[in-house]
Design an enzyme around this catalytic site. Structure first.
Site, PDB file in Angstrom:
ATOM      1  CB  CYS A  76       4.898   2.217   7.296  1.00 54.65           C
ATOM      2  SG  CYS A  76       4.477   3.706   6.378  1.00 54.65           S
ATOM      3  CG  LEU A  77       6.640   0.951   1.380  1.00 54.93           C
ATOM      4  CD1 LEU A  77       6.116   1.215  -0.021  1.00 54.93           C
ATOM      5  CD2 LEU A  77       7.754  -0.085   1.347  1.00 54.93           C
TER       6      LEU A  77
ATOM      7  N   GLY B  67       0.836  -1.197   0.000  1.00 53.11           N
ATOM      8  CA  GLY B  67       0.000   0.000   0.000  1.00 53.11           C
ATOM      9  C   GLY B  67       0.867   1.240   0.000  1.00 53.11           C
TER      10      GLY B  67
ATOM     11  CD  GLN C 219       3.404   5.843   2.531  1.00 49.68           C
ATOM     12  OE1 GLN C 219       2.413   5.304   2.048  1.00 49.68           O
ATOM     13  NE2 GLN C 219       4.362   5.160   3.144  1.00 49.68           N
TER      14      GLN C 219
ATOM     15  CG  HIS D 209       0.275   7.041   5.304  1.00 52.23           C
ATOM     16  ND1 HIS D 209       1.451   7.422   5.896  1.00 52.23           N
ATOM     17  CD2 HIS D 209       0.375   5.704   5.119  1.00 52.23           C
ATOM     18  CE1 HIS D 209       2.222   6.354   6.069  1.00 52.23           C
ATOM     19  NE2 HIS D 209       1.589   5.293   5.609  1.00 52.23           N
TER      20      HIS D 209
ATOM     21  CG  HIS E  13      -0.918   1.364   7.331  1.00 51.04           C
ATOM     22  ND1 HIS E  13       0.041   0.857   8.180  1.00 51.04           N
ATOM     23  CD2 HIS E  13      -0.245   2.169   6.463  1.00 51.04           C
ATOM     24  CE1 HIS E  13       1.227   1.375   7.861  1.00 51.04           C
ATOM     25  NE2 HIS E  13       1.087   2.161   6.806  1.00 51.04           N
ATOM     26  CD  GLU E  14      -1.154   2.454   2.739  1.00 50.70           C
ATOM     27  OE1 GLU E  14      -0.653   3.586   2.597  1.00 50.70           O
ATOM     28  OE2 GLU E  14      -0.481   1.471   3.072  1.00 50.70           O
TER      29      GLU E  14
HETATM   30 NI    NI Z   1       2.390   3.335   5.613  1.00 49.91          NI
END
Ligand code: NI
Length: 189
Positions: free
Chosen positions: A114-115, A46, A51, A160, A156-157
């Site tokens: 998370c990236l 995701g 991000q 952000h 989660h996304e």
């Molecule tokens: Ni994330």
């Protein structure tokens, strides 16, 4: 399409609240195509637009389930003994201006990563089932009931978009430990 740079903690842009998308134009399509390429390259399941530094309410998700119909590939990468991997089947999904309706009262726990917080994983509790409403690339509205990993990943996304990271759901002590570990990993990298 292009791979964009993924911003990481403590970049202050990760705390920005993203703006609703109002124009469903070619620029949006390019952003989404770039986000998929960036996410697959990372790899991750995701990615939110913020991000890659774009404060718009756009998410891409692909849980990449194994494809039961595909021929398994034989792999000898792990210690020399041959075993098979099912290739991944791509299921790209785009969520624009997503909303959560009716979160369930019961929770499920997943070990999240998370990236933007690389190499750190921690258990996070979230509503187990949600109804989500979002727009697609043409602005058409969709609604769907979700559970399991998809429900967790979407939540989660969506965090952000509000400037919230999964580590913000941890206790202060656990969050500090996670950030310390990340610092250490960066120094040895
Ligand atoms: Ni994330």
């Amino acid at each position: 399409m292009a791979i964009r740079e993924i911003i990481e903690v403590p970049d202050p842009r990760l705390k920005v609240i993203s703006e609703p998308v109002t124009k469903f134009d070619d620029e949006l399509k390019t952003l989404v195509a770039d986000m998929f390429e960036t996410m697959y390259d990372a790899p991750g399941i995701g990615l939110a637009a913020i991000q890659v530094g774009v404060p718009q309410r756009v998410l891409v998700i692909d849980l990449q389930p194994e494809d039961p119909d595909a021929e398994p590939e034989v792999c000898t990468a792990h210690g020399g003994h041959a075993h098979s991997h099912q290739p991944l089947k791509r299921e790209p999904r785009v969520f624009i201006n997503p909303e959560i309706l009716d979160p369930s009262d019961d929770f499920s726990v997943y070990s999240e990563g998370c990236l933007s917080v690389p190499e750190i994983y921690a258990d996070v509790e979230r509503p187990a089932r949600i109804r989500a409403r979002w727009q697609d690339l043409d602005g058409k509205v969709h609604e769907e009931e979700m559970d399991g990993l998809l429900a967790t990943c979407l939540q989660h996304e969506m965090d952000h978009l509000e400037g919230i990271l999964f580590i913000d759901h941890l206790s202060r002590l656990k969050r500090q430990m996670a950030l310390k570990k990340l610092d250490k990993l960066r120094k040895t990298a």
